[in-house]
Design a protein around this motif. Sequence first.
Motif, short mmCIF file in Angstrom:
data_model
loop_
_atom_site.label_atom_id
_atom_site.label_comp_id
_atom_site.label_asym_id
_atom_site.label_seq_id
_atom_site.Cartn_x
_atom_site.Cartn_y
_atom_site.Cartn_z
N THR A 1 0.02 -4.04 4.16
CA THR A 1 -1.02 -3.07 4.51
C THR A 1 -1.48 -3.28 5.93
OG1 THR A 1 -3.21 -2.22 3.91
CG2 THR A 1 -2.88 -4.58 3.68
N GLU B 1 0.83 -1.20 0.00
CA GLU B 1 0.00 0.00 0.00
C GLU B 1 0.86 1.25 0.00
OE1 GLU B 1 -3.80 1.94 2.41
OE2 GLU B 1 -2.71 0.24 3.27
N ARG C 1 -4.67 -2.68 6.53
CA ARG C 1 -6.10 -2.83 6.31
C ARG C 1 -6.55 -4.29 6.44
NH1 ARG C 1 -8.20 1.81 3.74
NH2 ARG C 1 -6.55 3.25 3.12
N TRP D 1 -0.51 -0.92 -6.05
CA TRP D 1 -1.64 -1.08 -5.14
C TRP D 1 -2.97 -1.03 -5.87
CZ3 TRP D 1 -2.47 -2.90 -0.52
CH2 TRP D 1 -3.65 -2.59 0.16
#
Length: 360
Positions: free
Chosen positions: A206, A174, A208, A190
């Motif tokens: 990442t 990312e 996330r 990404w």
Amino acid sequence: MIIAVFAITKNGIDLATKVSRHLQQAGHQVRMFRPARFPGEGEPFTGPVSRVVAEEFYRCQGLVFIMALGIVVRLLAPLIRDKRSDPAVVVMDERGQFVISTLSGHLGGANELAQQLAGALQAVPVITTATDVHGLPAVDVLARKYALTMEPFTAVKQVNAALVNGETVTLCSERPLPLTQTPGLRLIPWEDLPATRPRGWLVVITNRVMSLPHEKTLFLRPRNLVAGIGCRKEIAPERVRRALLHALDLARRSPASLRALATVDLRAKERGLQLVAREVGVPLFSFTREQIRSIFAQKPNLHHSSFVQGKIGVGGVCEPVALLAAAPQAKLILPKTSWEGVTVALAEESYGWWERDREV
């Protein structure tokens, strides 16, 4: 790096002295151990060397042994626990001909330590990890270099095995990292990740939480999240834990990316906060009300509560302390959220987190 150097013979002590001096010059904290019956530098010990080794094994990040490899194997066998926590172990022969990376070659840094010592002492480094032998990028070395947490850790061995066996591993980050595409390692931007359907393993850097339609996925988590927490006195750790997980779930961020918790100094000694910080393995920072007021002055859009202002003298805790504990470029990715009487806000360090962690 805290390193212990062991020698058990007269000749070994001479080499251990050279090794210790070099490591100290390189910036390491070094303690050298030798049998008390032999004169020389270092700390003398009596009794079995196994006792001293057992003490230093859990205290140090690195161990250097000047003795036969077989002796070292027997000394370490009862102490080895997990490659994520075991120290780097390097073994040298008494003549200083070979430097053998013995334990925690990648995560602990034994391979790197062996190469450094070999270069300084004109010895031959002995590295046996498969990825290094074939000149391939190991995913756990990448994780160590940039302070990334591997999730799930059980996949690391499989990704490295895929590289060694000539399979292509796809990597997507990312944030931009100075990575080089090599045979077997394919780098993709990404923005291409949602449409990616690689045949083999996919490695994603990442913080996330993502649902990807690919079963063979390894996430590398940067520790670039700070959670600011506000709570009442004598808060139960279970409520703090649930509130923290709730906030991370709302932000779709992984708990593995937490770098720190933060609160106001009035709550710094709360057992509930301290226990949760220990559970997730991060420090708990605290800030004075004067520091919190300064953040409110700089960022007037932060959530302000008249009730909190009347209770402790500042208009809020979780948002300002999250920003205070994070890097200057950090942004609030989750504003104040409440759960069972606990308030949590999340700050994300967006740029330069890998440089900061490498310098620490």
